[in-house]
Write an enzyme that holds these catalytic residues in place. Structure first.
Site, PDB file in Angstrom:
ATOM      1  N   SER A 198       0.795  -1.233   0.000  1.00  0.00           N
ATOM      2  CA  SER A 198       0.000   0.000   0.000  1.00  0.00           C
ATOM      3  C   SER A 198       0.825   1.280   0.000  1.00  0.00           C
ATOM      4  O   SER A 198       0.466   2.252   0.668  1.00  0.00           O
ATOM      5  CB  SER A 198      -0.968  -0.006   1.200  1.00  0.00           C
ATOM      6  OG  SER A 198      -1.726  -1.179   1.239  1.00  0.00           O
ATOM      7  N   ASP A 332      -8.115  -2.101  -0.895  1.00  0.00           N
ATOM      8  CA  ASP A 332      -9.526  -1.769  -0.693  1.00  0.00           C
ATOM      9  C   ASP A 332     -10.366  -2.015  -1.945  1.00  0.00           C
ATOM     10  O   ASP A 332     -11.602  -2.058  -1.874  1.00  0.00           O
ATOM     11  CB  ASP A 332      -9.672  -0.313  -0.252  1.00  0.00           C
ATOM     12  CG  ASP A 332      -9.272  -0.111   1.202  1.00  0.00           C
ATOM     13  OD1 ASP A 332      -9.141  -1.117   1.927  1.00  0.00           O
ATOM     14  OD2 ASP A 332      -9.084   1.045   1.624  1.00  0.00           O
ATOM     15  N   LYS A 359      -8.337  -6.864   7.920  1.00  0.00           N
ATOM     16  CA  LYS A 359      -9.178  -5.677   7.712  1.00  0.00           C
ATOM     17  C   LYS A 359     -10.361  -5.733   8.689  1.00  0.00           C
ATOM     18  O   LYS A 359     -10.325  -6.445   9.696  1.00  0.00           O
ATOM     19  CB  LYS A 359      -9.648  -5.631   6.259  1.00  0.00           C
ATOM     20  CG  LYS A 359      -8.524  -5.353   5.258  1.00  0.00           C
ATOM     21  CD  LYS A 359      -8.046  -3.918   5.338  1.00  0.00           C
ATOM     22  CE  LYS A 359      -7.037  -3.588   4.260  1.00  0.00           C
ATOM     23  NZ  LYS A 359      -6.609  -2.176   4.298  1.00  0.00           N
ATOM     24  N   ARG A 407     -17.197  -2.214   2.814  1.00  0.00           N
ATOM     25  CA  ARG A 407     -16.798  -2.507   1.437  1.00  0.00           C
ATOM     26  C   ARG A 407     -17.469  -3.783   0.920  1.00  0.00           C
ATOM     27  O   ARG A 407     -17.731  -3.907  -0.276  1.00  0.00           O
ATOM     28  CB  ARG A 407     -15.282  -2.584   1.324  1.00  0.00           C
ATOM     29  CG  ARG A 407     -14.620  -1.282   1.773  1.00  0.00           C
ATOM     30  CD  ARG A 407     -13.353  -0.950   1.032  1.00  0.00           C
ATOM     31  NE  ARG A 407     -12.782   0.286   1.562  1.00  0.00           N
ATOM     32  CZ  ARG A 407     -13.162   1.511   1.204  1.00  0.00           C
ATOM     33  NH1 ARG A 407     -14.122   1.661   0.307  1.00  0.00           N
ATOM     34  NH2 ARG A 407     -12.597   2.579   1.737  1.00  0.00           N
TER      35      ARG A 407
END
Length: 446
Positions: A198, A332, A359, A407
């Protein structure tokens, strides 16, 4: 005849909203922040910042932020009131708030009680807390070492050097970077470990620090010596070859507008590709540093028709094909891509995403299980997810589990465009990052 596109306004960036609020709260003076995201996670960060001494008020839809005088302050900050309780930093389920604010609070003075919802207490923090111990923070763990809840006693970053890995989360580094300008001396942060995930989120942190006038340098090791590198030229991190030197400049106040969120726009971009009508997304910066801008490249590789113009990002219905894609830089997006892959004509392999297991839920397992409810074949390997599409069951009702994960709720909604009656066990969990999601989504399915 070309169909008129469905027009969607992208919500403000969650990642930039967190970072902008923190920078403004650490700054000397008053900042006015416009187009900031209103969501559960941002509320957690806002509450933590006011607990540390910032003043945040709403005015005409903007936030007026008056910074802390000398950095974050906790209970017993001056050492005179021995019975004073620690200041409460309640993270609920916001991992971003937890990682950023723990490191930022440690750059201040006083005692802080850091805790959250039960799932937050299961998510590892040991990499960050170990680094903060090296910088001078003391931790009293109430349950398991390396996990919330804990009480931390802080006297600022008293040491000059610290190592951190990015194997679990880039947010550990982002938190340290945001706290470091509050020190009394230069702080050098060196990246160690076996791999780094990331990086684009770190670039967002550096951008906000630069915009709020923090002085820092990025150095890369070449032929055994450290050499300064323009941070915008860095496209990824190889552990052991990069470090960050942050000057003790503090932050300057700034009036700031938050750009649109590529993560939350991804559901609508995917909808344009798999649905019956084109979708035009407004409010996104095509040259954004947000890692989730990668959704354009991923959907393009899958065969989507995408046009970038002055009106916004236009994506048109397309026949998709499967791809092999490394999503370590944009985790994500994995739920969005996993669902889009179920519409494709061939298998998709999503690689380098082992860190999805920590997550809001085990998002790797959740994606595999929920996408499989549609009759799609899914397979999890050590750090990858394979989607082998079948025939989506048009006209059927499918009950999807969200795991309380925003999400998952938003991505599974995309199956409505296959004619599936989507039922979500907890649709309100979208409030974590995008409370207005279903208002916008109704434009897609209406």
């Amino acid at each position: 005849m070309t169909q008129e596109p469905i027009v969607i306004n992208a919500p403000p960036s969650k990642s930039l909203s967190h970072r902008t609020l923190i920078a403004a709260a650490l700054a000397k003076g008053t900042s006015e922040i416009s187009s900031i995201l209103v969501s559960d996670d941002i509320t957690r960060t806002r509450n933590c910042l006011t607990a540390c001494g910032a003043a945040i008020e709403e005015k005409n839809g903007n936030l007026i932020v008056t910074g802390m005088e000398d950095g974050p302050k906790g209970g017993n900050a001056d050492g005179k009131h021995k019975g004073e309780k620690p200041h409460e930093l309640f993270m609920h389920e916001s991992g971003t708030t937890c990682r950023l604010m723990t490191a930022v609070a440690a750059a201040g003075h006083g005692t802080f009680h850091v805790h959250g919802a039960p799932r937050m207490h299961e998510r590892p923090m040991g990499e960050l807390t170990t680094a903060l111990v090296r910088l001078g923070t003391k931790f009293d763990y109430e349950e398991q070492e390396g996990f919330l809840p804990f009480v931390m006693k802080c006297k600022g970053y008293t040491k000059k050097n610290v190592d951190i890995t990015l194997e679990e989360s880039s947010q550990y580094l982002s938190g340290l970077l945001m706290g470091a300008p509050m020190a009394d001396h230069d702080v050098t942060i060196t990246i160690t470990g076996n791999k780094a995930v990331s990086w684009p989120y770190v670039a967002l942190t550096l951008r906000i620090m630069e915009d709020f006038k923090v002085s820092f340098t990025v150095e890369q090791k070449r032929e055994g010596t450290w050499q300064e590198t323009p941070w915008r030229c860095v496209k990824g991190i190889t552990p052991g070859t990069i470090r960050f030197v942050v000057k003790p400049t503090g932050y300057d106040c700034s009036d700031y507008r938050v750009e649109g969120d590529w993560s939350n726009a991804s559901y609508f971009l995917a909808a344009g590709a798999v649905g019956k009508r084109p979708v035009l997304i407004k409010g996104l910066a095509a040259d954004s540093l947000q890692g989730d801008r990668a959704i354009l490249d991923i959907l393009s590789q899958m065969g989507a028709s995408i046009k970038v113009n002055f009106d916004g990002i236009l994506i048109e219905p397309s026949s998709l094909r499967g791809i092999q894609v490394d999503m370590g830089r944009c985790p994500d997006l994995v739920p969005t891509v996993a669902v889009a892959a179920a519409y494709a004509s061939s298998p998709t392999t999503i690689e380098n995403v082992a860190h999805l297991r920590i997550k809001e839920t085990d998002r790797l397992a959740a994606c595999a299980k929920e996408v499989a409810r549609t009759g799609t074949s899914t397979e999890i390997r050590e750090d990858s997810l394979i989607i082998r599409p079948g025939r989506l069951p048009k006209g059927h009702t499918i009950d999807f589990t969200t795991y309380g994960d925003h999400r998952m709720a938003m991505s599974m909604s995309i199956f409505q465009l296959a004619g599936i009656d989507v039922s979500l066990d907890n649709p309100t969990c979208v409030g974590k990052s995008f409370p207005g999601f279903f208002d916008e989504w109704n434009k897609i399915i209406g």
